[in-house]
Scaffold this active site. Structure first.
Site, short mmCIF file in Angstrom:
data_model
loop_
_atom_site.label_atom_id
_atom_site.label_comp_id
_atom_site.label_asym_id
_atom_site.label_seq_id
_atom_site.Cartn_x
_atom_site.Cartn_y
_atom_site.Cartn_z
N ALA A 191 0.78 9.91 5.32
CA ALA A 191 -0.11 9.92 6.52
C ALA A 191 0.88 10.49 7.75
O ALA A 191 0.47 11.59 8.25
CB ALA A 191 -1.13 8.91 6.87
N VAL A 249 0.78 -0.93 0.01
CA VAL A 249 -0.09 -0.05 0.03
C VAL A 249 0.96 1.35 0.09
O VAL A 249 0.36 2.40 0.05
CB VAL A 249 -0.92 0.14 1.17
CG1 VAL A 249 -1.95 1.24 1.21
CG2 VAL A 249 -1.88 -1.38 1.16
N PRO A 266 2.73 4.58 -0.85
CA PRO A 266 3.40 5.33 0.19
C PRO A 266 2.28 5.73 1.03
O PRO A 266 2.54 6.84 1.79
CB PRO A 266 3.89 6.59 -0.28
CG PRO A 266 3.17 6.81 -1.59
CD PRO A 266 2.58 5.56 -2.08
N ASP A 267 1.07 5.16 0.98
CA ASP A 267 -0.19 5.85 1.76
C ASP A 267 0.16 6.06 3.21
O ASP A 267 -0.02 7.05 3.98
CB ASP A 267 -1.44 5.12 1.81
CG ASP A 267 -1.93 4.71 0.08
OD1 ASP A 267 -0.96 4.44 -0.45
OD2 ASP A 267 -2.72 5.09 -0.28
N HIS A 268 0.75 4.80 4.26
CA HIS A 268 0.86 5.04 5.54
C HIS A 268 2.00 6.09 5.72
O HIS A 268 1.88 6.77 6.73
CB HIS A 268 1.13 3.85 6.07
CG HIS A 268 0.10 2.71 5.97
ND1 HIS A 268 -0.03 1.91 4.82
CD2 HIS A 268 -0.96 2.28 6.80
CE1 HIS A 268 -1.12 1.17 4.82
NE2 HIS A 268 -1.62 1.50 6.10
#
Length: 782
Positions: free
Chosen positions: A551, A544, A546-548
């Site tokens: 954030a 997933v 670079p979503d985390h």
């Protein structure tokens, strides 16, 4: 660039005793205005001589330390004097380190001790490299193609993403210190920080997972290429992310409405995912088109698509050029190279590179930092008493709000009942998916109709009471509803806003449909995530990233702006570009490619031998082993019974061992293949050699180190029949373990939120419910 005195962390002093990629944590704080002083030995730290070198300067060192100052204190008293005027210390640590003693001597100092596995537990003395951390965090088991060995991802993604988590935890602890006057000793394990910030197995997952958590995936690597397919075309490859029904309708129309895909069942993800005819049909359709043509036509039809770019192409795209995402920096007299220019904008201005990498200087002469913060009253959590309107969606939105909630804020998830967060969907049509329950815990739920005038008026009143507003819509969405940045600031000058977009809020690509897989394609990473010598073996489909981590960087922006608000009384905005986050994680390579393109010679280090993945006893069991230097090489040879390698003249140096890589790796594999992965790793670690077993997500909670540190805990949700694991505290510190309140149903707390925040009487709340300005779940009392 904005005046440094107006940057959020102006007046904050950070002492940095980290090395390697972890130095990026303090660099991020420096870009936001902190004064960062790097402490090194008198001869300079080893990372000054690591990685690709340009005219004797380490590009990796420069990338992680731009804008800092550096000093070599002459003795412990000089270090203590420096710490006496500091607010934060971020240090590499391990068992027997002096972090706890420093925290005791400086009771108002926040000491963040970063170690591979934490300061206690059975693995506390273990060593780690990025590859080892990939193995033990569950990420390696999901990287690669079915029927193949797992694939170590490129770069140092675990370490790079963990740095953002470290920065966020440091600022949260500093806010707590501002509130009650007490410092802290924060024990951060890269095992936990990297897992949380890269791709946590027990957190919120991508929308294509359809609510199925990663720990429910099959034991082997799954063929996930159908989710975000990479299609060959006339001049390379493109990636598609056709998820929503409207996106499929655009794809169908673009293809000329072929009869074999005309039924309504094709609007369902699972129909398309199961089809053996759809991808070949798209491949034929793309065969004569170039990447540029496909991107333009896809945008015209509302189809998310991106060309697969090499890294040198990625930094030269119109988007990166328009946003000045790369800047030239002098790294030695007369020698400059291009580096990614930060990842975050503050108040619409890039908070990027603030200067060159540091040279060593004497410890004296820094002076005391000047700052005067007026913090909220003391509380047991950093963000207690703060109100957050969380309009975030899918992964970035979920993680941003959830972190703020874990730190004590009252976070209200704002949705429209007719268009709920896509993360709620699940394959079995359950009212709450497990991934949503994990990613939105500790929040309240508000359903409001922002398309109506009454809904907008109500939202305006809520904004006036809020401290933070989070969103990650396509740029311009909030403005289209009448709430652009100027309007929000006029409603509430103390409001802090944070937004995240695939390519950033400005530039020619700002309105592009963006998902993580598309960002990985256009930022140059997807083409690197392949098996050696197999350029079309693309293997990043499950992650997933670079979503985390995007954030986390947004969270750092929020916390920094809250700190500035304590100094100035006003809010501000933070904007994060996910593509620029990713470029930042490849900074040394960006610099090296740029310098090479100018005709300058780059000295690349000879890779240590072995660095890689080796089979262990059992089916699809693996262990990562790393020999970082000659000492590791000697310990490895002695542990696996190949002492003769130490006197073999053909293996006398790193270059010779690299030439004999195949022979050495066969010898290591013969030894590891006779042992369970954990036993092999433990034997090597006992000799000081970094090694780690490949753990699957479902195995993580039972891992000895996680059990000893309490990394996970059991959670429940009233609408889910089974208990499930979630992460507990993000680090060991004096802060209490976060609450564990169930994720809200759509509108579960609508009536209570508007009544409490706005002081509305019951009759007025009833009227809002009756007019469908707000919705409540069935049975909720208004």
């Amino acid at each position: 660039m904005a005046d440094v005195t107006d940057l959020p962390l102006a007046g904050v002093r950070v002492v940095d005793r980290t090395t390697g990629a972890m130095a990026a944590a303090a660099r991020l704080l420096g870009e936001l205005g902190a004064e960062v002083i790097r402490v090194e030995p008198a001869a300079g730290s080893a990372d000054r001589r690591a990685g690709p070198m340009l005219h004797g300067v380490s590009l990796s060192f420069a990338a992680a330390n731009l804008g800092k100052r550096a000093t070599a204190p002459r003795d412990a008293a000089a270090l203590d004097a420096l710490l006496g005027d500091a607010h934060l210390l971020i240090e590499d640590a391990g068992p027997g380190g002096d972090g706890a003693a420093l925290a005791a001597r400086h009771p108002r100092l926040v000491v963040v001790s970063v170690s591979p596995f934490g300061l206690d537990g059975p693995w506390a003395a273990w060593q780690a490299t990025d590859g080892v951390l990939h193995a033990v965090t569950g990420g390696l088991s999901r990287s690669g193609l079915p029927g193949r060995a797992p694939l170590l991802p490129p770069g140092e993604l675990v370490l790079e993403t963990a740095a953002a988590q470290v920065a966020a935890l440091a600022l949260a602890s500093f806010i707590q210190r501002l509130r009650d006057g007490r410092g802290d000793h924060v024990d951060v394990a890269l095992l936990e920080a990297g897992m949380a910030a890269l791709d946590p197995g027990f957190g919120v997952a991508g929308s294509a997972q359809s609510g199925v958590p990663l720990w429910k995936m099959s034991r082997g690597r799954m063929d996930e290429r159908f989710r975000y397919p990479i299609i060959p075309c006339a001049d390379g490859f493109v990636r598609l992310c056709v998820l929503a029904p409207r996106q499929w309708r655009g794809m169908f129309a673009w293809m000329g409405e072929p009869a074999e895909f005309a039924g309504p069942e094709w609007e369902k993800l699972q129909t398309r995912f199961r089809s053996k005819e759809l991808i070949p049909a798209i491949t034929r359709f793309f065969a004569s088109k170039t990447r540029g043509e496909i991107e333009r036509e896809a945008e015209a039809h509302g189809v998310p698509a991106a060309a697969l770019l090499d890294l040198h192409e990625a930094v030269e795209t119109p988007q990166m050029v328009a946003r000045h995402a790369v800047a030239r920096v002098e790294i030695a007299p007369g020698i400059a190279a291009p580096f990614p220019n930060g990842t975050i904008e503050i108040d619409g201005v890039r908070a990027g590179i603030r200067g060159p990498a540091p040279v060593l200087a004497e410890a004296e002469g820094f002076g005391a930092p000047a700052a005067d913060w007026i913090a909220p009253p003391a509380a047991d959590r950093p963000l207690a008493g703060l109100k957050v309107l969380d309009m975030g969606i899918i992964v970035v939105g979920a993680e941003t709000g959830r972190f703020l909630a874990d730190m004590g804020a009252e976070v209200v998830k704002v949705e429209n009942g007719a268009f709920p967060d896509g993360q709620r969907q699940s394959r079995d049509d359950a009212p709450v998916s497990i991934t949503f329950a994990a990613g939105h815990r500790n929040k309240r739920g508000l359903s409001i109709d922002l398309r109506s005038d009454a809904g907008k008026a109500l939202f305006e009143r809520l904004v006036a009471e809020a401290d933070v507003l989070c969103s990650n819509f396509k740029p311009g969405t909030l403005a289209s509803l009448g709430f652009d940045a100027a309007r929000l600031a006029a409603i509430n000058p103390r409001l802090v806003t944070v937004d995240s977009a695939a390519y950033g809020p400005t530039g020619p690509w700002s309105r592009r449909l963006g998902y993580g897989p598309l960002v990985r394609a256009s930022a140059g990473l997807a083409k690197r995530w392949t098996y050696p010598g197999e350029p079309d073996s693309f293997s990043d489909g499950v992650t997933v990233y670079p979503d985390h981590v995007a954030a986390r960087i947004g969270i750092v922006g929020v916390l920094a702006l809250l700190i500035r608000r304590m100094r100035t009384g006003r809010g501000g905005s933070a904007s994060v570009s996910q593509a620029e986050v990713m470029l930042g994680h490849m900074a040394a390579d960006v610099a090296a490619l740029g310098a090479a393109a100018e005709g300058r010679s780059i000295d690349w280090p000879i890779p240590p031998v072995p660095w890689g993945l080796f089979p262990a006893a059992g089916e699809d069991e693996w262990v990562v082993v790393t020999a970082r230097d000659d000492a590791d090489w000697r310990a490895l040879c002695e542990t696996i019974g190949h002492e003769e390698w130490l006197v073999d003249p053909t293996l006398g140096d790193a270059a010779a061992r690299d030439a004999e890589r195949g022979r050495i790796e066969r010898g290591v594999a013969a030894w590891t293949g006779e042992r369970p992965a954990l036993d092999a790793a433990a034997a090597l670690q006992a000799a000081g050699v970094p090694a780690g077993p490949m753990l699957r997500v479902v195995e993580l909670p039972a891992a000895p180190q996680h059990r000893a540190r309490g990394t996970f805990r059991e959670a429940r949700h009233p609408l889910i029949d089974v208990a499930f694991a979630v992460e507990a505290a993000p680090a060991l510190s004096r802060l209490p373990v976060p609450d564990q309140r169930p994720a809200p149903r759509v509108g579960e707390d609508s009536a209570a939120v508007v009544a409490e925040w706005l002081g509305l009487p019951g009759a007025e709340v009833d009227a809002l419910v009756a007019a469908r300005v707000i919705d409540t779940v069935k049975g909720e009392a208004a």
